[in-house]
Design a protein around this motif. Structure first.
Motif, PDB file in Angstrom:
ATOM      1  N   ARG A 261       0.808  -1.218   0.000  1.00 22.17           N
ATOM      2  CA  ARG A 261       0.000   0.000   0.000  1.00 22.17           C
ATOM      3  C   ARG A 261       0.843   1.271   0.000  1.00 22.17           C
ATOM      4  O   ARG A 261       0.422   2.281  -0.541  1.00 22.17           O
ATOM      5  CB  ARG A 261      -0.976   0.014   1.164  1.00 22.17           C
ATOM      6  CG  ARG A 261      -0.314   0.177   2.495  1.00 22.17           C
ATOM      7  CD  ARG A 261      -1.306   0.234   3.615  1.00 22.17           C
ATOM      8  NE  ARG A 261      -0.574   0.234   4.863  1.00 22.17           N
ATOM      9  CZ  ARG A 261      -0.678   1.197   5.768  1.00 22.17           C
ATOM     10  NH1 ARG A 261      -1.496   2.201   5.594  1.00 22.17           N
ATOM     11  NH2 ARG A 261       0.051   1.131   6.862  1.00 22.17           N
TER      12      ARG A 261
ATOM     13  N   ASP B 288      -2.575   2.748  -0.934  1.00 21.78           N
ATOM     14  CA  ASP B 288      -3.767   2.033  -0.462  1.00 21.78           C
ATOM     15  C   ASP B 288      -4.991   2.245  -1.363  1.00 21.78           C
ATOM     16  O   ASP B 288      -6.110   2.381  -0.858  1.00 21.78           O
ATOM     17  CB  ASP B 288      -4.111   2.492   0.976  1.00 21.78           C
ATOM     18  CG  ASP B 288      -4.375   1.327   1.903  1.00 21.78           C
ATOM     19  OD1 ASP B 288      -4.254   1.501   3.121  1.00 21.78           O
ATOM     20  OD2 ASP B 288      -4.731   0.244   1.403  1.00 21.78           O
ATOM     21  N   LEU B 291      -5.792  -1.865  -4.316  1.00 19.11           N
ATOM     22  CA  LEU B 291      -4.658  -2.778  -4.385  1.00 19.11           C
ATOM     23  C   LEU B 291      -5.068  -4.139  -4.949  1.00 19.11           C
ATOM     24  O   LEU B 291      -4.322  -4.758  -5.692  1.00 19.11           O
ATOM     25  CB  LEU B 291      -4.036  -2.965  -2.994  1.00 19.11           C
ATOM     26  CG  LEU B 291      -3.515  -1.696  -2.327  1.00 19.11           C
ATOM     27  CD1 LEU B 291      -3.068  -1.992  -0.910  1.00 19.11           C
ATOM     28  CD2 LEU B 291      -2.358  -1.109  -3.104  1.00 19.11           C
TER      29      LEU B 291
END
Lengths: 295, 409
Positions: A261, B288, B291
């Motif tokens: 992320r 984020d 993903l």
């Protein structure tokens, strides 16, 4: 009339692709020449000349050209680093920041084991403690013994006879490793495959759903940290801060979706005949990245 | 209310423009890209009605009621207009090759743009929104039916209270505007979806969003997915939680959990995976965002700041997609085959276990095993269908309940 127009556009499109490929070939040829000439003046002149021509360019490549070998890096004549471990360590210390975990994503067909082994050994020599190697066909996974051999060989080359004293922990999905939360002191090399990505998340999901089935917990208890913890228990892979992608494909190709992320992605055109400088350049670019973490 | 513009002679002969927003009078510089206004009249100003703040003149709203410029369209979600000739030709050339059907944008760089142009941060965000509307117009001309954008991350709640409030206010204005132009949206067939953990937002904003989503839910010409209060890890966790809910309700079994089922439980389950992900402002990370869905998408990182994004930047990204198309397609197909194989293996294992139970250790012939496998697979698929139906109902009710709440309020 309409089909004639469609045909014309189709031809123009093919022409465009050809232009782009020619442009890229030119750039990569120039890149090689510049490395051998080592003249900054030439670098600048070439970049200025080609920049207007390259409409689409090869942005990563241009970055490579612009952030060329730093003045601090002493020019190396050989492809393989000649300075040895102490030199690598000092290079590592001069970097603004080093990742704890670096992912090497090979997005090319038919990987070259000696070159990848080189990169792995250089990474460890620079001070990165966790190096993972990935390709989306699972080739490295299937041939991990061959990779290990190559790494041992390159280590000896780089570090000399005493190289074997610095042992490396080599992990692949097949091997049993119940590391839990113990941080290994030895540098670790990990071979990853697509199963370590989405499939691992699915396994954790199955685990949780089974425990809900057995009335051991409620669905309301499930949160992000629980998932994260369970993922780390099954496969103790730290989040990679940096992924270096080798090859022309601009995709993660299924690499650890949960873990990436905040990962920085730096692309290098190929892992074949890669030089230490190329890797160091990538690490320097990583050092310049600033994370704001949402703020 | 939001669109009232007031023009008066400003510094250095350039007209200075203000518009009335909920927070009062807000300055904005003229000659901003996308700001169209027709000046009706510029009259002189009485000095005592004006105060100066940082070199920009502001005045009391009642001072010049008749100096009101034409409503500018910079707040709209939809920008009309054709492409220029050169743009049209380039679009047609690109369309001769494979085109992405779903493009995702990380619209980064609003604050840096504001700093660069010496604007307020809030204005940077507004310019960012303008650019979004323009990008949607380009996508329509390029026949890209679906766009997903990252508007607000859960991590962004960490910003200063002022900035977060400002962004929430901007969101309120945008969604209110959306509801105002619902006829236009219907004409263009735009379906708006909002993805994220919406219960983290203030209730009135949730109600606005629910109304917007509910009103446009049946439009099907183009789709705009706005990720608000979203992070990918929360999305994946939520999907797992939904599956666990399904298990608790007795709709599915723990062994039915698979990669395909998890994908169907994400917020983005009504959309195909993005073909192309573009991040602006030069950062090279995913922060984020999608993903799971972008594991086999073409990633393009561009250094231009989002409010400065141009049609040519978009073309460049699409060209990158086209260059990578074949290899990514190959990787996708490989992954799909692998997934199907894993599902088959999982089904076989379940069937083997079941047969062992029933036959009390006696060996089972292969024909019976095959029949049992087919039967098990069709039962599993039926369970999954029923579960997904229930999940859809749950989600639709969430939005319709919020809508009816706001009507009563």
């Amino acid at each position: 009339m309409r089909t004639r127009m469609a045909l014309m556009y189709s031809l123009l499109w093919r022409l465009l692709l050809i232009l782009v490929h020619v442009n890229r070939a030119l750039f990569s040829w120039l890149h090689v020449r510049i490395q051998s000439w080592k003249g900054r003046l030439w670098e600048r002149a070439a970049t200025v000349l080609l920049l207007p021509i390259s409409l689409v360019g090869f942005p990563d490549f241009q970055n490579n050209l612009n952030h060329g070998p730093d003045a601090n890096v002493k020019p190396i004549t050989e492809k393989r680093t000649g300075g040895g471990r102490s030199r690598c360590l000092s290079d590592g210390k001069s970097l603004k920041k080093i990742p704890v975990h670096i992912g090497l994503l090979v997005a090319e067909e038919e990987p070259s084991y000696p070159d990848i082994a080189n990169v792995v050994v250089w990474c460890m020599a620079v001070g990165i403690s966790y190096v993972s190697v990935y390709d989306n066909h699972g080739v490295f996974q299937k041939n991990n013994s061959r990779l290990l051999e190559e790494i041992k060989r390159q280590q000896q080359d780089l570090l000399g006879v005493d190289g074997s004293m610095h042992s490396v922990e080599f992990l692949s999905s097949g091997s049993d490793q119940h590391q839990h939360n113990v941080v290994s002191c030895r540098p670790t090399v990990r071979v990853l495959s697509p199963d370590d990505g989405k499939q691992s998340i699915v396994h954790v999901a199955q685990q949780l759903c089974r425990s809900v089935e057995n009335k051991e917990r409620s669905f309301k208890d499930i949160n992000v940290s629980m998932l994260d913890l369970l993922l780390r228990e099954s496969k103790n892979i730290p989040d990679p801060e940096l992924v270096v992608k080798f090859g022309p494909v601009n995709s993660t190709l299924g690499f650890l979706p949960w873990h990436i992320r905040l990962t920085e992605f730096i692309s290098l055109p190929s892992h074949r005949n890669i030089s230490y400088e190329d890797l160091l350049g990538a690490l320097q670019r990583y050092g310049a990245c600033q994370q704001r973490l949402g703020q | 209310m939001n669109e009232a513009l007031y023009v008066f002679p400003g510094q250095r002969g350039r007209p200075s423009v203000l518009f009335q927003s909920r927070g009062g009078l807000v300055p904005c510089r003229s000659r901003e890209p996308g700001l169209q206004l027709t000046v009706k009249s510029i009259s002189g100003c009485k000095c005592n009605a004006i105060s100066s703040k940082n070199g920009t003149l502001m005045w009391e709203p009642d001072a010049f009621p008749f100096v009101k410029a034409k409503t500018c369209t910079d707040m709209s979600w939809i920008k009309e207009g054709e492409l220029s000739l050169l743009e049209k030709i380039s679009a047609n050339i690109l369309k001769a090759g494979p085109m992405p059907k779903h493009v995702a944008f990380i619209m980064d760089g609003n604050r840096r743009f504001a700093r660069k142009k010496n604007m307020e941060r809030q204005e940077g965000h507004m310019q960012g929104f303008n650019k979004l509307a323009e990008t949607l117009r380009w996508c329509k001309h390029l026949n890209i039916p679906e766009v997903t954008v990252y508007a607000f991350s859960i991590e962004n709640f960490k910003r200063t209270e002022d900035e977060v409030d400002g962004l929430m206010e901007l969101a309120r204005q945008k969604f209110e505007r959306l509801l105002e132009e619902h006829e236009n949206l219907e004409k263009h067939g735009v379906c708006i979806r909002v993805l994220g953990d919406l219960n983290m937002l203030p209730l009135d904003l949730q109600q606005l969003i629910a109304k917007a989503v509910f009103t446009t839910r049946n439009h099907n010409k183009c789709f705009v997915n706005v990720c608000f209060a979203y992070t990918s890890r929360y999305e994946i966790t939520n999907a797992v939680r939904e599956m666990a809910w399904g298990v608790e309700q007795g709709l599915i079994k723990g062994s039915d959990v698979s990669e395909a089922l998890l994908s169907e439980c994400l917020y983005s389950n009504n959309s195909p995976n993005p073909d192309l992900l573009i991040r602006t402002s030069g950062e090279v990370r995913l922060s984020d965002f999608l993903l799971w869905q972008t594991s086999h998408s073409c990633l393009v990182f561009q250094s231009v700041l989002w409010p400065e994004y141009s049609f040519w930047n978009l073309c460049e990204a699409i060209l990158q997609y086209q260059l990578n198309h074949k290899s990514i397609q190959k990787a996708r197909d490989l992954h799909r085959e692998h997934q199907a194989l894993q599902q088959l293996e999982a089904d076989r294992a379940c069937v083997a276990e079941l047969l062992q139970h029933h036959s009390n250790g006696k060996p089972v012939d292969s024909q019976r095993r095959q029949e049992a496998l087919l039967h098990y697979t069709s039962c599993r698929e039926e369970r999954v269908r029923d579960f997904l139906e229930a999940l859809k109902h749950k989600r639709d009710s969430f939005f319709s309940d919020l809508c009816s709440e706001s009507l009563l309020a």
